[in-house]
Design an enzyme around this catalytic site. Structure first.
Site, PDB file in Angstrom:
ATOM      1  N   ASP A  58     -11.252 -20.553  -9.324  1.00 10.53           N
ATOM      2  CA  ASP A  58     -11.446 -20.667 -10.757  1.00 10.53           C
ATOM      3  C   ASP A  58     -12.954 -20.548 -10.985  1.00 10.53           C
ATOM      4  O   ASP A  58     -13.746 -20.753 -10.064  1.00 10.53           O
ATOM      5  CB  ASP A  58     -10.891 -21.988 -11.304  1.00 10.53           C
ATOM      6  CG  ASP A  58     -10.680 -21.916 -12.820  1.00 10.53           C
ATOM      7  OD1 ASP A  58     -11.195 -20.966 -13.443  1.00 10.53           O
ATOM      8  OD2 ASP A  58     -10.010 -22.804 -13.383  1.00 10.53           O
TER       9      ASP A  58
HETATM   10  C1  BGC Z   1     -10.298 -21.428 -16.574  1.00  7.85           C
HETATM   11  C2  BGC Z   1      -9.482 -20.262 -16.043  1.00  7.85           C
HETATM   12  C3  BGC Z   1     -10.053 -18.969 -16.565  1.00  7.85           C
HETATM   13  C4  BGC Z   1     -11.506 -18.874 -16.150  1.00  7.85           C
HETATM   14  C5  BGC Z   1     -12.195 -17.614 -16.625  1.00  7.85           C
HETATM   15  C6  BGC Z   1     -11.778 -21.250 -16.298  1.00  7.85           C
HETATM   16  O1  BGC Z   1     -12.532 -22.224 -16.935  1.00  7.85           O
HETATM   17  O2  BGC Z   1      -9.839 -22.631 -16.005  1.00  7.85           O
HETATM   18  O3  BGC Z   1      -8.137 -20.403 -16.428  1.00  7.85           O
HETATM   19  O4  BGC Z   1      -9.313 -17.886 -16.092  1.00  7.85           O
HETATM   20  O5  BGC Z   1     -12.218 -19.973 -16.696  1.00  7.85           O
HETATM   21  O6  BGC Z   1     -12.357 -17.633 -18.005  1.00  7.85           O
END
Ligand code: BGC
Length: 827
Positions: free
Chosen positions: A238
């Site tokens: 993530d």
């Molecule tokens: C989120 C993800 C997301 C990523 C990119 C993170 O903060 O938890 O679900 O895909 O950011 O935006």
């Protein structure tokens, strides 16, 4: 012609050969370079081996692309809860194909979706973004979405692997969950999706599980996901979730995002040289990145997984979003058949702030700028036509932050000495640039952003202006300085500046006809330095003079009293349902409950439309004529609502999650860790599995509940034991449409083990099917029950154990309304 299976095998073999050949040409540094983002959203190209730049993009409710600005809009789909509420895998597969089409249009190769964590507690801030409290429903819907996206030749990353079921301290929380619960609940949807739909990627969660960060979890990432389930795609962190070079590499994390500065790069090269990470491990990570690139058609000489001639036919995105929304709406109450409304009521009162400005999606990374929005007001006005007087009253505005100024603004991007680097025209008073700036300006050069717009006052009165963001701001109105200072984020979430920034408000008395030049200057780097990647995000808020809250309610009540029917749209706000924070409570924000009660007292034909992505309390539910749960319906919200209210389409949804009557009844309430740990002490008993065990207490609405515009009788059922490697039984359920309209029914099949075993849920969803029938017609729903439904995880043996015996198979409309039962002997 060739046997298609043979051809597919050949293509797979050719792709793998091309991947191996490419890998063999890379030295250690070049292999490692594949494992870190080149920037916010992409992985780097390597011309020497014919590898293209690979772009990933959020997310589950629309594909944003690399830019997060209103001038690069995306088709905004209904929230994932809405997709799950359709219980319709074919429809969800079409939604996936639409996401793939959008990804291709925007130059993205991987969609960062679906979110398949579970609705453990109704307080989860990303509830709207997940599907259900039930692992089977989540797995089926998730697999359908993945299959649909990948039909379009675009990759997916089901996320967040695993146990990211709430938001509080999500970067650091260590979820403590026993092995059986992990297997039977939280891993189950991921397993089903991997085995069924073979996703080309997966995203590791920020949190830890049982003492290990998920981006470093050798046991779950390498043993379970890869060896046991056969996952051959990439595991991506993530965003900013990879923290330790050696532990991440050994823990099976293929890609660290975003880049360019990550824990991989030179750190990983050094770790290999120091003997801390074997080079074969790096080969494994790089191989999977190359395989993904090959699948999406970015590796020279490797056939893409979906050849161009097999891509699905173009989809009309707006039409599909409208269909999805209507099919997701859940009709929870319809006293005296108030819905559908007569074709042309003489006078309709449409009440609520969300009626004019629908909340089409939840907050955070799932948000996209829609291509357009049809509000309930627009949708009903168009559908009702001139014969009906449609009156709108705000009633109660629950928003705690001022909306972005509704006038166009110009953003000037300025360098350190104040020189202009570029400008951008914005439709409203909000800047949200993530990873890239307009006109290709670089984050290093940018020192200030100056936003200017003209506020034209229609009437005399007190206007409110607001600054919302994190950093140094200066707000001026006609040259007068209203604010010059710094706003700091609350809490420790590094994304708070972007997800939940603070607000400061100012008042301005203006005369009708006056024009005021408003300027808001944001000085970087404070705002840009968040989490180490380029971000500029702030809002110039504005609200025109308005009457008092009491008067707003009075106006709504008067409008309702004078109308044949009152439609009240109530809902949550951005502050209540968003990534990065859990919900403090389940009450509708502001005075909306009071508004509904007052309107219902003034007009017995009151229809309440709930515009929320997750359960809310509905204390007035027994005293209104109808309750329709519309979720976050996506950009065609108003058209879908008009279709359903006027009966052009039947509301097709069923609850994917139980709605409690009171907060205190929720089986799991606590989402805040203690000393860094969040204990899943309830084990297997979340959602309806927990409610099922409670003598005397019932939720407001059960899992599975919802009705359409016709009635069904459950006429008979047979269950046939199959007992092969993945199916335990096949069930046939005969249902008859006993009403006067054609309709659809979601036939739900549940399974209960015989005898008392307190360690097992008394009841679990085992399968479902959607059927359609004309009035008077009988149809048969055929439901396959997976073998997993009669297995439990044996913690001592670390394996699934068969649980033979007599089971009760039941079928019906929801978890607590199952008119048909038969016994099934599982041998
Ligand atoms: C989120 C993800 C997301 C990523 C990119 C993170 O903060 O938890 O679900 O895909 O950011 O935006």
């Amino acid at each position: 012609m060739n046997d298609p299976k043979e051809t597919a095998m050949t293509a797979d073999a050719r792709r793998e050969a091309a991947v191996e050949a490419a890998l063999a040409r890379l030295d250690l540094t070049a292999k490692v370079a594949l494992l870190s983002g080149a920037d916010m959203w992409s992985l780097p190209a390597n011309e020497e081996i014919g590898l293209g730049r690979l772009v990933m993009s959020d997310g589950p409710a629309g594909v944003r692309g690399e830019h997060w600005t209103a001038d690069d809009p995306s088709v905004a789909l209904p929230s994932p809860t809405a997709l799950a509420a359709t219980w319709d895998v074919d429809l969800v597969r079409r939604a996936g194909r639409l996401l793939a089409q959008e990804a291709r249009r925007k130059g993205a190769h991987v969609v960062l979706a679906p979110t398949v964590n579970l609705h453990r507690s109704p307080r989860g801030g990303r509830h709207f973004e997940c599907y259900s409290e039930d692992p089977l429903l989540t797995g089926e819907i998730g697999a359908a979405l993945v299959a649909g996206v990948q039909d379009g030749g675009v990759g997916t990353t089901p996320k967040h692997f695993v146990a990211n079921d709430s938001e509080t301290d999500r970067y650091t929380v260590d979820v403590r969950v026993d092995e059986r619960t992990l297997r039977e609940l939280y891993l189950a949807p991921f397993e089903a999706i991997v085995r069924k739909a073979h996703p080309w990627g997966l995203m590791a969660a920020y949190n830890g599980v049982n003492g290990r960060s998920m981006s470093e979890h050798d046991e779950l990432n390498n043993r379970v996901l890869r060896e046991e389930w056969g996952f051959d795609g990439i595991l991506v962190s993530d965003w900013t979730g990879a923290r330790d070079t050696v532990r991440a590499a050994l823990g099976g994390l293929d890609v660290a995002m975003p880049g360019p500065a990550t824990v991989y790069g030179e750190h990983l090269v050094r770790a290999v040289h120091e003997g801390l990470v074997p080079e074969e491990t790096v080969d494994g990570l790089a191989r999977r990145v190359l395989r993904l690139a090959a699948r999406v058609g970015l590796l020279a000489g490797a056939p893409a997984a979906v050849p161009a001639e097999l891509l699905p036919a173009p989809i009309d995105g707006e039409a599909l979003v409208r269909e999805l929304a209507a099919r997701s709406f859940v009709l929870l109450r319809n006293e005296g058949g108030v819905l559908p409304l007569d074709r042309a009521p003489a006078r309709v009162a449409l009440i609520g702030a969300a009626a004019a400005e629908a909340r089409i999606g939840g907050g955070g990374s799932a948000q996209v700028f829609p291509t357009r929005v049809v509000s309930p007001l627009d949708g009903l006005r168009a559908a009702l036509g001139e014969g009906t007087a449609l009156v709108h009253a705000v009633g109660a505005d629950p928003r705690t932050f001022l909306p972005p100024a509704a006038f166009p603004c110009t953003a000037e991007l300025l360098g350190a000495d104040g020189h202009a680097l570029g400008t951008a025209a914005l439709p409203e008073g909000g800047v949200r640039w993530l990873g890239a700036l307009p006109g290709g300006v670089s984050f290093e050069d940018l020192a200030e952003v100056r936003l200017t717009g003209v506020l034209a006052a229609d009437a005399d009165g007190r206007h409110r202006l607001a600054v919302r963001g994190v950093g140094r701001f200066r707000l001026e109105a006609d040259g007068e300085v209203l604010f010059d200072g710094v706003l700091l984020p609350e809490g420790a979430d590094p994304a708070a500046a972007f997800l939940n920034p603070p607000e400061r408000r100012f008042e301005l008395d203006l005369a009708a006809g006056g024009r005021t030049v408003v300027t808001l200057t944001c000085t970087l780097p404070e705002a840009a330095a968040v989490a180490g990647f380029g971000l500029v995000s702030f809002t110039l808020g504005h609200a025109a003079p308005t009457v008092s809250d009491d008067e707003l309610i009075e106006q709504a009540v008067a409008a309702a009293r004078a109308a044949e029917v009152a439609v009240v749209v109530v809902g949550t706000t951005e502050e209540v349902e968003s990534e990065g924070v859990d919900r403090a409570g389940l009450r509708l924000p502001g005075r909306q409950d009071e508004l509904v009660a007052r309107v219902a007292a003034a007009n017995p034909r009151t229809v309440v439309v709930v515009n929320a992505g997750a359960p809310v309390l509905m204390p007035w539910r027994e005293s209104v004529a109808a309750v329709l749960l519309a979720w976050f319906p996506g950009q065609q919200a108003g058209e879908a609502l008009a279709d359903v209210l006027l009966g052009a389409v039947e509301p097709g949804g069923r609850l994917p999650t139980t709605c409690p009557a009171e907060e205190a009844d929720s089986p799991v309430w606590e989402v805040a860790p203690t000393d860094g740990r969040l204990e899943y002490t309830e084990g297997l008993f979340i959602g309806y599995r927990a409610w099922q065990r409670r003598a005397g207490a019932a939720p407001a609405y059960w899992f599975g509940a919802g009705g359409g515009y016709t009635d069904w009788s459950y006429e008979g059922m047979e269950a046939r034991f199959v007992g092969d490697h993945d199916t335990v039984a096949e069930v046939a359920v005969r249902v008859r449409n006993t009403g006067a309209r054609p309709g659809r029914e979601v036939v739900q099949v549940y399974l209960a083990p015989d005898g008392v075993d307190r360690t097992r849920p008394d009841l679990q969803l085992a399968g479902f099917a959607v059927v359609e029938a004309r009035p008077g017609e009988t149809v048969t729903a055929r439901v396959r029950i997976p073998l997993r439904a009669v297995q439990t995880w044996d913690t001592a043996a670390h394996d699934w154990a068969a649980r033979p015996g007599v089971y009760t198979v039941s079928a019906g409309r929801h978890a607590a309304d199952r008119p048909l039962t038969v016994a099934l002997d599982v041998v």
